[in-house]
Design an enzyme around this catalytic site. Structure first.
Site, PDB file in Angstrom:
ATOM      1  N   LYS A  84       0.869  -1.180   0.000  1.00 51.36           N
ATOM      2  CA  LYS A  84       0.000   0.000   0.000  1.00 51.36           C
ATOM      3  C   LYS A  84       0.897   1.218   0.000  1.00 51.36           C
ATOM      4  O   LYS A  84       2.071   1.137   0.405  1.00 51.36           O
ATOM      5  CB  LYS A  84      -0.857  -0.007   1.275  1.00 51.36           C
ATOM      6  N   GLY A 183     -21.377   5.556   4.779  1.00 48.53           N
ATOM      7  CA  GLY A 183     -20.455   5.964   3.711  1.00 48.53           C
ATOM      8  C   GLY A 183     -21.044   5.703   2.342  1.00 48.53           C
ATOM      9  O   GLY A 183     -21.356   4.556   1.999  1.00 48.53           O
ATOM     10  N   GLY A 185     -19.609   6.702  -0.736  1.00 43.66           N
ATOM     11  CA  GLY A 185     -18.608   7.100  -1.719  1.00 43.66           C
ATOM     12  C   GLY A 185     -18.647   6.183  -2.925  1.00 43.66           C
ATOM     13  O   GLY A 185     -19.698   5.642  -3.298  1.00 43.66           O
ATOM     14  N   VAL A 187     -17.812   3.152  -3.465  1.00 43.23           N
ATOM     15  CA  VAL A 187     -18.384   1.811  -3.295  1.00 43.23           C
ATOM     16  C   VAL A 187     -19.772   1.878  -2.669  1.00 43.23           C
ATOM     17  O   VAL A 187     -20.715   1.240  -3.160  1.00 43.23           O
ATOM     18  CB  VAL A 187     -17.473   0.901  -2.423  1.00 43.23           C
TER      19      VAL A 187
HETATM   20  P1  NAD Z   1     -14.648   7.050  -0.940  1.00 36.30           P
HETATM   21  O1  NAD Z   1     -13.631   7.994  -0.428  1.00 36.30           O
HETATM   22  O2  NAD Z   1     -15.131   7.175  -2.331  1.00 36.30           O
HETATM   23  O3  NAD Z   1     -15.958   7.078   0.008  1.00 36.30           O
HETATM   24  C1  NAD Z   1     -15.906   7.142   1.390  1.00 36.30           C
HETATM   25  C2  NAD Z   1     -17.186   7.846   1.827  1.00 36.30           C
HETATM   26  O4  NAD Z   1     -17.268   7.787   3.245  1.00 36.30           O
HETATM   27  C3  NAD Z   1     -17.220   9.322   1.436  1.00 36.30           C
HETATM   28  O5  NAD Z   1     -18.430   9.630   0.792  1.00 36.30           O
HETATM   29  C4  NAD Z   1     -17.062  10.048   2.768  1.00 36.30           C
HETATM   30  O6  NAD Z   1     -17.740  11.282   2.801  1.00 36.30           O
HETATM   31  C5  NAD Z   1     -17.695   9.034   3.712  1.00 36.30           C
HETATM   32  N1  NAD Z   1     -17.298   9.177   5.106  1.00 36.30           N
HETATM   33  C6  NAD Z   1     -16.085   9.467   5.605  1.00 36.30           C
HETATM   34  N2  NAD Z   1     -16.117   9.486   6.952  1.00 36.30           N
HETATM   35  C7  NAD Z   1     -17.400   9.178   7.304  1.00 36.30           C
HETATM   36  C8  NAD Z   1     -18.066   9.027   8.533  1.00 36.30           C
HETATM   37  N3  NAD Z   1     -17.435   9.199   9.697  1.00 36.30           N
HETATM   38  N4  NAD Z   1     -19.386   8.697   8.519  1.00 36.30           N
HETATM   39  C9  NAD Z   1     -20.041   8.534   7.353  1.00 36.30           C
HETATM   40  N5  NAD Z   1     -19.447   8.654   6.151  1.00 36.30           N
HETATM   41  C10 NAD Z   1     -18.153   8.981   6.128  1.00 36.30           C
HETATM   42  O7  NAD Z   1     -14.053   5.592  -0.672  1.00 36.30           O
HETATM   43  P2  NAD Z   1     -14.499   4.221  -1.324  1.00 36.30           P
HETATM   44  O8  NAD Z   1     -13.616   3.920  -2.474  1.00 36.30           O
HETATM   45  O9  NAD Z   1     -15.979   4.188  -1.482  1.00 36.30           O
HETATM   46  O10 NAD Z   1     -14.064   3.212  -0.171  1.00 36.30           O
HETATM   47  C11 NAD Z   1     -14.826   3.100   1.016  1.00 36.30           C
HETATM   48  C12 NAD Z   1     -14.115   2.133   1.958  1.00 36.30           C
HETATM   49  O11 NAD Z   1     -13.982   0.874   1.313  1.00 36.30           O
HETATM   50  C13 NAD Z   1     -12.700   2.552   2.361  1.00 36.30           C
HETATM   51  O12 NAD Z   1     -12.434   2.062   3.651  1.00 36.30           O
HETATM   52  C14 NAD Z   1     -11.826   1.811   1.350  1.00 36.30           C
HETATM   53  O13 NAD Z   1     -10.515   1.611   1.849  1.00 36.30           O
HETATM   54  C15 NAD Z   1     -12.596   0.505   1.248  1.00 36.30           C
HETATM   55  N6  NAD Z   1     -12.362  -0.222   0.009  1.00 36.30           N
HETATM   56  C16 NAD Z   1     -12.591   0.375  -1.196  1.00 36.30           C
HETATM   57  C17 NAD Z   1     -12.361  -0.354  -2.373  1.00 36.30           C
HETATM   58  C18 NAD Z   1     -12.633   0.249  -3.729  1.00 36.30           C
HETATM   59  O14 NAD Z   1     -12.720  -0.514  -4.711  1.00 36.30           O
HETATM   60  N7  NAD Z   1     -12.792   1.548  -3.841  1.00 36.30           N
HETATM   61  C19 NAD Z   1     -11.888  -1.673  -2.303  1.00 36.30           C
HETATM   62  C20 NAD Z   1     -11.700  -2.263  -1.044  1.00 36.30           C
HETATM   63  C21 NAD Z   1     -11.936  -1.523   0.094  1.00 36.30           C
END
Ligand code: NAD
Length: 355
Positions: A84, A183, A185, A187
């Site tokens: 990472k 959350g 975002g 995903v």
């Molecule tokens: P992202 O940054 O697009 O979305 C994260 C969302 O969480 C944002 O909308 C943010 O505003 C919200 N957020 C942050 N703090 C918060 C809180 N305290 N309460 C409520 N909402 C909150 O990230 P993502 O790509 O959607 O990933 C989300 C999680 O999944 C992360 O932990 C990431 O490491 C994990 N993940 C993502 C992927 C991927 O393919 N993108 C793969 C494996 C794991």
């Protein structure tokens, strides 16, 4: 890039193959690349850009995430290893092209031992800039590349939630189930759409009110405040935002039968897996249920021609994998997290023995 201005500092960390602090002052770049293990293949893991409050906080995050990637790669048998990287942004500092290019050039120095991709704070547009100077970034929107991993992560998350339903209620259907998603975002927003079409009742929260509004208006969700979502009465709580949210303080507040979401590092400590077991809450280990994106990206690294159908088939398999973990947890009276870690470590030992 002025290579003389690049400062690399090796940080010895027990159990990790290589951890390097990266400083390139001309582009105001400060980052860390952590390779936990290349035992099973090249270290693969996203690049996270975040305004960490300290270097130690960034180091703790990147180490936890890199190790998680080793377990994720191992249990999903992707033929990749665990790594990472993070870009440590100063408060209100934005990423620049120069910063991304300098980081990409640094990734080249690892000669394929580290492949980076999208993570929090890094967009496909950022990756496209980096790809101008390095072949070691994956998940691009170019032809032949695997694209945005969040589609596959969301599909894997939905399959994981179905596995939970099968285990707890005898059918994979989520119809009528109350699912609280933290959350919305990349995903989370896609996951609620899978769940919506399957007939789930959605409760959502995000610190970004516009995303909540979108989910309420378009996907029939009920919005709650970010501090409420963890305590809300529901069937399944799906963390899709930050790590460390399942801990000694929050686990007693949960009001659900299961936790199944895609956020990385949901358990603050491994003991929190036991706390969930003691409370009778079924936990889908994060590094299993969220492996979809990695499965997709790794199929770009490991195969000459990227085929989304192949990746989909492998992501679908997470359903069976999770059910098998749930069964073993029940029969051995051990947390699902411990069981999943044990399986991942078993594959790692097996591969060491073969070498
Ligand atoms: P992202 O940054 O697009 O979305 C994260 C969302 O969480 C944002 O909308 C943010 O505003 C919200 N957020 C942050 N703090 C918060 C809180 N305290 N309460 C409520 N909402 C909150 O990230 P993502 O790509 O959607 O990933 C989300 C999680 O999944 C992360 O932990 C990431 O490491 C994990 N993940 C993502 C992927 C991927 O393919 N993108 C793969 C494996 C794991």
């Amino acid at each position: 890039m002025d290579k003389n201005a690049l400062k690399l500092r090796e940080i010895p960390v027990e159990g990790y193959e290589q951890v390097v602090e990266v400083i390139y002052e001309p582009a105001d770049l400060h980052g860390i690349i952590a390779i936990h293990s290349t035992q099973l293949g090249p270290g693969c893991g996203g690049i996270r850009a975040f305004p960490y409050s300290s270097f130690d906080q960034a180091l703790t995050d990147v180490l936890r995430l890199a190790k998680g990637m080793t377990y994720k790669s191992s249990i999903a048998q992707t033929g990749t290893g665990g790594a990472k990287s993070v870009l440590i942004l100063k408060k209100s500092q934005s990423k620049t092209k120069e910063m991304l290019i300098a980081f990409a050039e640094t990734i080249n120095l690892f000669k394929g031992r580290y492949y980076g991709g999208e993570d929090m704070g890094i967009t496909l547009a950022d990756l496209a800039i980096m790809h101008e100077v390095t072949p070691y970034v994956v998940g691009l929107s170019l032809a032949g590349s695997s694209g945005d991993p969040s589609n596959f992560t969301a599909h894997g998350g939905a399959r994981g939630i179905q596995a939970v339903c099968k285990k707890l209620w005898g059918t994979p259907s989520v119809r009528g189930k109350k699912i609280a998603v933290q959350g919305l975002g990349s995903v989370g927003m896609k996951l609620i759409q899978h769940l919506f079409w399957e007939g789930a009742e959605l409760i959502v929260a995000d610190v970004n009110a516009l995303l909540v509004e979108d989910a309420v208006n378009h996907w029939g969700a009920k919005g709650v405040a970010p501090e409420e979502i963890l305590k809300v009465k529901c069937d399944i709580f799906a963390p899709c935002a930050i790590g460390g949210i399942l801990n000694a303080k929050t686990i007693p507040q949960l009001n659900c039968y299961a936790v199944a979401g895609v956020a990385n590092n949901q358990l603050l400590t491994p003991e929190d897996g036991d706390r969930l077991l003691q409370r009778g809450i079924l936990y889908a280990p994060d590094f299993v249920i969220n492996a979809g994106g990695l499965i997709n990206i790794s199929s770009e690294i490991k195969h000459q021609k990227y085929r989304p159908e192949y990746a989909r088939e492998r992501v679908d398999h997470l359903y069976d994998l999770l059910l098998s973990i749930f069964e073993q947890s029940e029969s051995k009276h051990r947390s699902t997290n411990d069981i999943a870690v044990e399986i991942a470590e078993h594959y790692l030992h097996e591969s060491r023995a073969l070498k």
